[in-house]
Design an enzyme around this catalytic site. Structure first.
Site, PDB file in Angstrom:
ATOM      1  N   ASP A 179      11.674  25.425  21.107  1.00 44.49           N
ATOM      2  CA  ASP A 179      12.816  25.305  22.018  1.00 44.49           C
ATOM      3  C   ASP A 179      12.442  24.535  23.283  1.00 44.49           C
ATOM      4  O   ASP A 179      11.824  25.088  24.196  1.00 44.49           O
ATOM      5  CB  ASP A 179      13.294  26.724  22.384  1.00 44.49           C
ATOM      6  CG  ASP A 179      14.460  26.693  23.338  1.00 44.49           C
ATOM      7  OD1 ASP A 179      14.761  27.742  23.950  1.00 44.49           O
ATOM      8  OD2 ASP A 179      15.081  25.616  23.489  1.00 44.49           O
TER       9      ASP A 179
HETATM   10  C1  LIG Z   1      17.718  31.451  21.475  1.00 42.34           C
HETATM   11  C2  LIG Z   1      18.293  30.288  22.177  1.00 42.34           C
HETATM   12  C3  LIG Z   1      17.585  29.193  22.703  1.00 42.34           C
HETATM   13  C4  LIG Z   1      18.554  28.355  23.251  1.00 42.34           C
HETATM   14  C5  LIG Z   1      18.376  27.030  23.923  1.00 42.34           C
HETATM   15  N1  LIG Z   1      17.362  26.977  24.894  1.00 42.34           N
HETATM   16  N2  LIG Z   1      19.759  28.945  23.061  1.00 42.34           N
HETATM   17  C6  LIG Z   1      21.070  28.442  23.456  1.00 42.34           C
HETATM   18  N3  LIG Z   1      19.591  30.130  22.394  1.00 42.34           N
END
Ligand SMILES: Cc1cc(CN)n(C)n1
Length: 327
Positions: free
Chosen positions: A33
Site C-alpha cells: 500500500d
Molecule cells: C486497507 C486500505 C488501504 C487503503 C489505501 N491506503 N485503503 C483505502 N484501505
C-alpha cells in the site's frame, strides 16, 4: 540486495493485489500500500473469532523476533477499515530483498472488513515513514529499511488488469516492463504520500483539459477518485450512466461502451483503457464505475484502476519523485 515479488489480484475485479512476504520464514499474503506506512500482520494475538481463514504470524515461533516493549500502533484507512496492536522487529524478506530489524506490527484488533477479507493477511506500507502510526517512536517502512542495500533507492509497480499477476521490483527499473520514455514528476512528501500535481484530463477522443489536480499514487486504493468536473465530463460520455446513492457512486448499464480516460502527468498523457473503468457488476444489469468523485477526501487518488495501466517508478532518492511510462 534487489528483489522482485509477484502481485496477485485478490479477486475477479482486481480489488486489491496480494504479495507473499516472509517474516522469519513465516509467509503471509500482504497488500502493498503506497498510501500508508505501517507493516502489519494478522497474528496469533487476535481473538480467535477474528483469525478465521487468515494466515497468522506467530512471534513465539520466530527466533529473530524482538518485542518492542510498550510500543503500540493504531491505523484507520480512507475506507473506514482499521487495525491496532503491538510491535516488534524481525527479519522480513520480499522477493530477493531481505532486511533485519524491520518493525512488524502485530494486530490484536482488526475491523470487520479485514476479518472478512480472508485472502489478506495484512498490509505492507510503502508511503513515507513520517506517517507510520507506531508510538512512542514511529518506525521505518520496509522500503526505507531496505533502501541502503538496494542498487538504486527505488521500487516499481507493474500491476495488471483482470486476473493477471504483476510485480513489485525493489532496487531496479526493468526496462523490459515498459515502452517509450519515463516521465518523472516531483513529489510533495508533506502529507507522507506519493503526492503530485496532475496536469489535466481528456475523455475518449475529446480535447485535453489543462487543470492542476492534487493527487496521490495509491496502490492500496482500488479505484480512481478525481474532482467532480472530471467525473461529470467522463460519465456524460457514457449512455445510461448516473450517480446511484444506493451504490455510493456512478453506475451504468454493463453493456455500455466506456471511453478511455487520459490523465496528464506533466506533458505525458497516461491513458486508462475504458474497459478498466467498467469496474464490477453493481446490481441487476448495472455496473459500478472505476472513476468516482474525490469529494470529501481532500485530494484525488490515482488508485489501482489507473496504476495498472502504467509502469510506475517510486523513486525514494533524496528528492523523491514518481515516474510513469506506458507498457
Ligand atoms: C486497507 C486500505 C488501504 C487503503 C489505501 N491506503 N485503503 C483505502 N484501505
Amino acid at each position: 540486495n534487489d528483489g522482485s515479488v509477484t502481485a496477485s489480484p485478490e479477486d475477479a475485479y482486481d480489488s486489491e493485489y496480494l504479495c507473499p512476504v516472509s517474516i522469519d520464514g513465516q509467509t503471509l499474503a500482504l497488500d502493498f500500500d503506497t498510501g500508508s506506512a505501517d507493516l502489519w500482520v494478522f497474528s496469533t494475538s487476535l481473538p480467535s473469532s477474528e483469525q478465521k481463514g487468515h494466515t497468522l504470524f506467530d512471534p513465539s515461533k520466530s527466533t529473530n523476533w524482538k518485542a518492542l516493549s510498550g510500543y503500540k500502533w493504531n491505523i484507520t484507512y480512507g475506507d473506514g477499515s482499521g487495525a491496532s496492536g503491538t510491535v516488534g522487529t524481525d527479519v522480513v524478506t520480499v522477493g530477493g530483498t531481505s532486511v533485519s530489524g524491520q518493525a512488524v506490527e502485530i494486530a490484536t484488533k482488526v475491523s470487520s472488513a479485514f476479518v472478512s477479507d480472508t485472502a489478506n493477511d495484512g498490509l505492507l506500507g510503502l508511503a513515507f515513514s513520517s506517517i507510520n502510526t507506531v508510538t512512542p517512536k514511529a518506525q521505518h517502512t520496509f522500503f526505507d529499511t531496505a533502501k541502503s542495500s538496494l542498487s538504486s533507492p527505488v521500487f516499481t509497480a507493474d500491476l495488471k488488469h483482470r486476473q493477471l499477476p504483476g510485480t513489485y521490483d525493489f532496487g531496479t527499473i526493468d526496462s523490459s516492463k515498459y515502452t517509450g520514455t519515463i516521465t518523472y514528476i516531483d513529489v510533495d512528501t508533506a502529507n507522507g504520500f506519493w503526492e503530485f500535481t496532475g496536469s489535466g484530463y481528456a475523455v475518449g477522443s475529446g480535447s485535453f483539459v489543462s487543470s492542476s489536480i492534487d493527487a496521490i499514487a495509491d496502490t492500496g486504493t482500488t479505484l480512481i477518485y478525481v474532482p467532480d468536473a472530471v467525473v461529470t465530463a467522463y460519465y456524460k460520455q457514457v449512455s445510461g450512466a448516473s450517480y446511484d446513492s444506493s451504490q455510493g457512486g456512478y453506475t451504468f448499464p454493463c453493456s455500455a461502451t466506456l471511453p478511455n480516460l487520459t490523465l496528464g502527468i506533466g506533458s505525458y498523457h497516461a491513458v486508462v483503457p475504458g474497459q478498466y473503468i467498467n469496474y464490477s457488476p453493481a446490481s441487476g444489469s448495472k455496473c459500478f464505475g472505476g472513476v468516482q468523485s474525490d469529494s470529501g477526501i481532500g485530494f484525488s487518488i490515482y488508485g489501482d484502476v489507473f496504476l495498472k495501466s502504467q509502469f510506475v517508478i517510486f523513486d525514494g532518492s533524496s528528492t523523491p519523485r514518481l515516474g510513469f511510462a506506458a507498457k
